[in-house]
Design a protein around this motif. Structure first.
Motif, PDB file in Angstrom:
ATOM      1  N   PHE A 240     -36.193  88.485  88.614  1.00  0.00           N
ATOM      2  CA  PHE A 240     -37.588  88.825  88.861  1.00  0.00           C
ATOM      3  C   PHE A 240     -38.440  88.718  87.596  1.00  0.00           C
ATOM      4  O   PHE A 240     -39.577  89.166  87.568  1.00  0.00           O
ATOM      5  CB  PHE A 240     -37.693  90.243  89.450  1.00  0.00           C
ATOM      6  CG  PHE A 240     -36.990  90.396  90.765  1.00  0.00           C
ATOM      7  CD1 PHE A 240     -37.512  89.815  91.915  1.00  0.00           C
ATOM      8  CD2 PHE A 240     -35.804  91.103  90.856  1.00  0.00           C
ATOM      9  CE1 PHE A 240     -36.865  89.949  93.140  1.00  0.00           C
ATOM     10  CE2 PHE A 240     -35.141  91.239  92.072  1.00  0.00           C
ATOM     11  CZ  PHE A 240     -35.672  90.666  93.224  1.00  0.00           C
ATOM     12  N   ASN A 241     -37.841  88.139  86.541  1.00  0.00           N
ATOM     13  CA  ASN A 241     -38.551  87.897  85.275  1.00  0.00           C
ATOM     14  C   ASN A 241     -39.100  89.190  84.663  1.00  0.00           C
ATOM     15  O   ASN A 241     -40.210  89.237  84.136  1.00  0.00           O
ATOM     16  CB  ASN A 241     -39.687  86.889  85.492  1.00  0.00           C
ATOM     17  CG  ASN A 241     -40.047  86.163  84.211  1.00  0.00           C
ATOM     18  OD1 ASN A 241     -39.183  85.887  83.376  1.00  0.00           O
ATOM     19  ND2 ASN A 241     -41.327  85.853  84.042  1.00  0.00           N
ATOM     20  N   THR A 242     -38.313  90.247  84.735  1.00  0.00           N
ATOM     21  CA  THR A 242     -38.732  91.552  84.217  1.00  0.00           C
ATOM     22  C   THR A 242     -38.535  91.626  82.711  1.00  0.00           C
ATOM     23  O   THR A 242     -37.477  91.255  82.192  1.00  0.00           O
ATOM     24  CB  THR A 242     -37.907  92.677  84.881  1.00  0.00           C
ATOM     25  OG1 THR A 242     -38.013  92.556  86.301  1.00  0.00           O
ATOM     26  CG2 THR A 242     -38.409  94.046  84.452  1.00  0.00           C
ATOM     27  N   ASN A 243     -39.540  92.106  81.997  1.00  0.00           N
ATOM     28  CA  ASN A 243     -39.467  92.241  80.547  1.00  0.00           C
ATOM     29  C   ASN A 243     -38.542  93.397  80.176  1.00  0.00           C
ATOM     30  O   ASN A 243     -38.754  94.540  80.569  1.00  0.00           O
ATOM     31  CB  ASN A 243     -40.860  92.482  79.973  1.00  0.00           C
ATOM     32  CG  ASN A 243     -40.827  92.653  78.459  1.00  0.00           C
ATOM     33  OD1 ASN A 243     -39.967  92.090  77.778  1.00  0.00           O
ATOM     34  ND2 ASN A 243     -41.758  93.433  77.931  1.00  0.00           N
ATOM     35  N   LEU A 244     -37.507  93.088  79.375  1.00  0.00           N
ATOM     36  CA  LEU A 244     -36.557  94.104  78.931  1.00  0.00           C
ATOM     37  C   LEU A 244     -36.597  94.324  77.420  1.00  0.00           C
ATOM     38  O   LEU A 244     -35.772  95.077  76.888  1.00  0.00           O
ATOM     39  CB  LEU A 244     -35.127  93.693  79.325  1.00  0.00           C
ATOM     40  CG  LEU A 244     -34.833  93.474  80.811  1.00  0.00           C
ATOM     41  CD1 LEU A 244     -33.384  93.033  80.988  1.00  0.00           C
ATOM     42  CD2 LEU A 244     -35.113  94.733  81.615  1.00  0.00           C
ATOM     43  N   LYS A 245     -37.547  93.710  76.742  1.00  0.00           N
ATOM     44  CA  LYS A 245     -37.549  93.754  75.272  1.00  0.00           C
ATOM     45  C   LYS A 245     -37.580  95.183  74.714  1.00  0.00           C
ATOM     46  O   LYS A 245     -36.918  95.456  73.702  1.00  0.00           O
ATOM     47  CB  LYS A 245     -38.733  92.950  74.730  1.00  0.00           C
ATOM     48  CG  LYS A 245     -38.651  92.648  73.228  1.00  0.00           C
ATOM     49  CD  LYS A 245     -39.732  91.660  72.826  1.00  0.00           C
ATOM     50  CE  LYS A 245     -39.578  91.249  71.364  1.00  0.00           C
ATOM     51  NZ  LYS A 245     -39.862  92.357  70.440  1.00  0.00           N
ATOM     52  N   PRO A 246     -38.306  96.137  75.324  1.00  0.00           N
ATOM     53  CA  PRO A 246     -38.289  97.496  74.771  1.00  0.00           C
ATOM     54  C   PRO A 246     -36.909  98.152  74.778  1.00  0.00           C
ATOM     55  O   PRO A 246     -36.680  99.121  74.051  1.00  0.00           O
ATOM     56  CB  PRO A 246     -39.260  98.255  75.695  1.00  0.00           C
ATOM     57  CG  PRO A 246     -40.165  97.209  76.242  1.00  0.00           C
ATOM     58  CD  PRO A 246     -39.283  96.005  76.426  1.00  0.00           C
ATOM     59  N   ASP A 247     -35.979  97.637  75.592  1.00  0.00           N
ATOM     60  CA  ASP A 247     -34.643  98.235  75.673  1.00  0.00           C
ATOM     61  C   ASP A 247     -33.721  97.790  74.549  1.00  0.00           C
ATOM     62  O   ASP A 247     -32.677  98.422  74.321  1.00  0.00           O
ATOM     63  CB  ASP A 247     -33.979  97.872  77.006  1.00  0.00           C
ATOM     64  CG  ASP A 247     -34.719  98.444  78.203  1.00  0.00           C
ATOM     65  OD1 ASP A 247     -35.411  99.464  78.046  1.00  0.00           O
ATOM     66  OD2 ASP A 247     -34.593  97.850  79.292  1.00  0.00           O
ATOM     67  N   PHE A 248     -34.070  96.697  73.847  1.00  0.00           N
ATOM     68  CA  PHE A 248     -33.170  96.107  72.859  1.00  0.00           C
ATOM     69  C   PHE A 248     -33.727  96.264  71.443  1.00  0.00           C
ATOM     70  O   PHE A 248     -34.940  96.269  71.231  1.00  0.00           O
ATOM     71  CB  PHE A 248     -32.965  94.622  73.161  1.00  0.00           C
ATOM     72  CG  PHE A 248     -32.199  94.366  74.425  1.00  0.00           C
ATOM     73  CD1 PHE A 248     -30.816  94.234  74.394  1.00  0.00           C
ATOM     74  CD2 PHE A 248     -32.843  94.264  75.648  1.00  0.00           C
ATOM     75  CE1 PHE A 248     -30.101  94.001  75.559  1.00  0.00           C
ATOM     76  CE2 PHE A 248     -32.144  94.037  76.813  1.00  0.00           C
ATOM     77  CZ  PHE A 248     -30.764  93.909  76.772  1.00  0.00           C
ATOM     78  N   ASN A 249     -32.806  96.349  70.478  1.00  0.00           N
ATOM     79  CA  ASN A 249     -33.216  96.381  69.081  1.00  0.00           C
ATOM     80  C   ASN A 249     -33.846  95.053  68.678  1.00  0.00           C
ATOM     81  O   ASN A 249     -33.471  93.997  69.185  1.00  0.00           O
ATOM     82  CB  ASN A 249     -32.015  96.673  68.178  1.00  0.00           C
ATOM     83  CG  ASN A 249     -31.665  98.149  68.143  1.00  0.00           C
ATOM     84  OD1 ASN A 249     -32.552  98.998  68.094  1.00  0.00           O
ATOM     85  ND2 ASN A 249     -30.379  98.458  68.188  1.00  0.00           N
TER      86      ASN A 249
END
Length: 206
Positions: A136-145
């Protein structure tokens, strides 16, 4: 991030000056295919993720046998078949795609009768550009260092195709030593590793 970029530029300038005094400088352009995955203390190794990479680099020769190799790689990593839960509480499977700019700094040992074989060893730092769930092309960048760092190894061979031009094939491996996620749950450590097969061209600059 700005400090990291300035540090990389400073290292390039320093090694360029050293190479100009002691030996040759060789530039490279390459592309390849990555296989990457993550390892979790509690869940083991996730399914691997495949993607293409592009890189540019410089080899600063200190002697016929040794050089310092610095590259910048558009490095795509990730892992597949991860279970997510949507806002309605339903589970679904998807892949996680991580896009880094990776900068390995390695010593290269050149061996063989014509010194066309080489073995690289050193470290790398990766800077995260994007992270997303692909279904679904969800942004996950805040979850990763934002950064990843670890060991970098490689083995390759160069085939002369001209006086200052060589075709090369190599196997490239990275093993992450830093924590992948921004928040650790239950003191669980998670890291990323990736292998790549690359092909490219070397250009002798001096």
């Amino acid at each position: 991030m700005k400090k990291s970029i300035f540090s990389i530029i400073a290292v390039f300038v320093c090694f360029m000056a050293t190479a100009q005094r002691r030996g040759s400088v060789e530039a490279s352009l390459s592309g390849g295919y990555n296989w990457s995955s993550i390892y979790s203390d509690t869940q083991g190794t996730f399914d691997s993720h495949g993607a293409y990479n592009l890189s540019a680099g410089l080899d600063f020769y200190l002697s016929r046998d040794w050089s310092i190799r610095i590259r910048a790689i558009n490095d795509r990593k990730g892992f597949n078949n991860v279970v997510f839960t949507d806002n309605n509480g339903f589970d679904f499977k998807s892949d996680v795609a991580l896009n880094y700019v990776t900068v390995p700094v390695q010593a290269s040992w050149h061996f063989g009768r014509t010194k066309n074989w080489y073995f690289n060893f050193g470290g790398y730092a990766g800077f995260l550009n994007s992270a997303k769930e692909t279904r679904f092309n969800t942004n996950l960048k805040p979850d990763f260092n934002d950064t990843d760092a670890g060991l970098a190894l490689g083995l390759g061979v160069k085939i002369p195709v001209g006086d200052k031009l060589r075709l090369f094939f190599e196997y490239d491996y990275q093993y992450g030593l830093t924590e992948l996620y921004r928040v650790r749950y239950d003191n669980e450590h998670t890291n990323v590793s990736r292998s790549a097969v690359n092909v490219g061209l070397n250009f002798l600059l001096q």
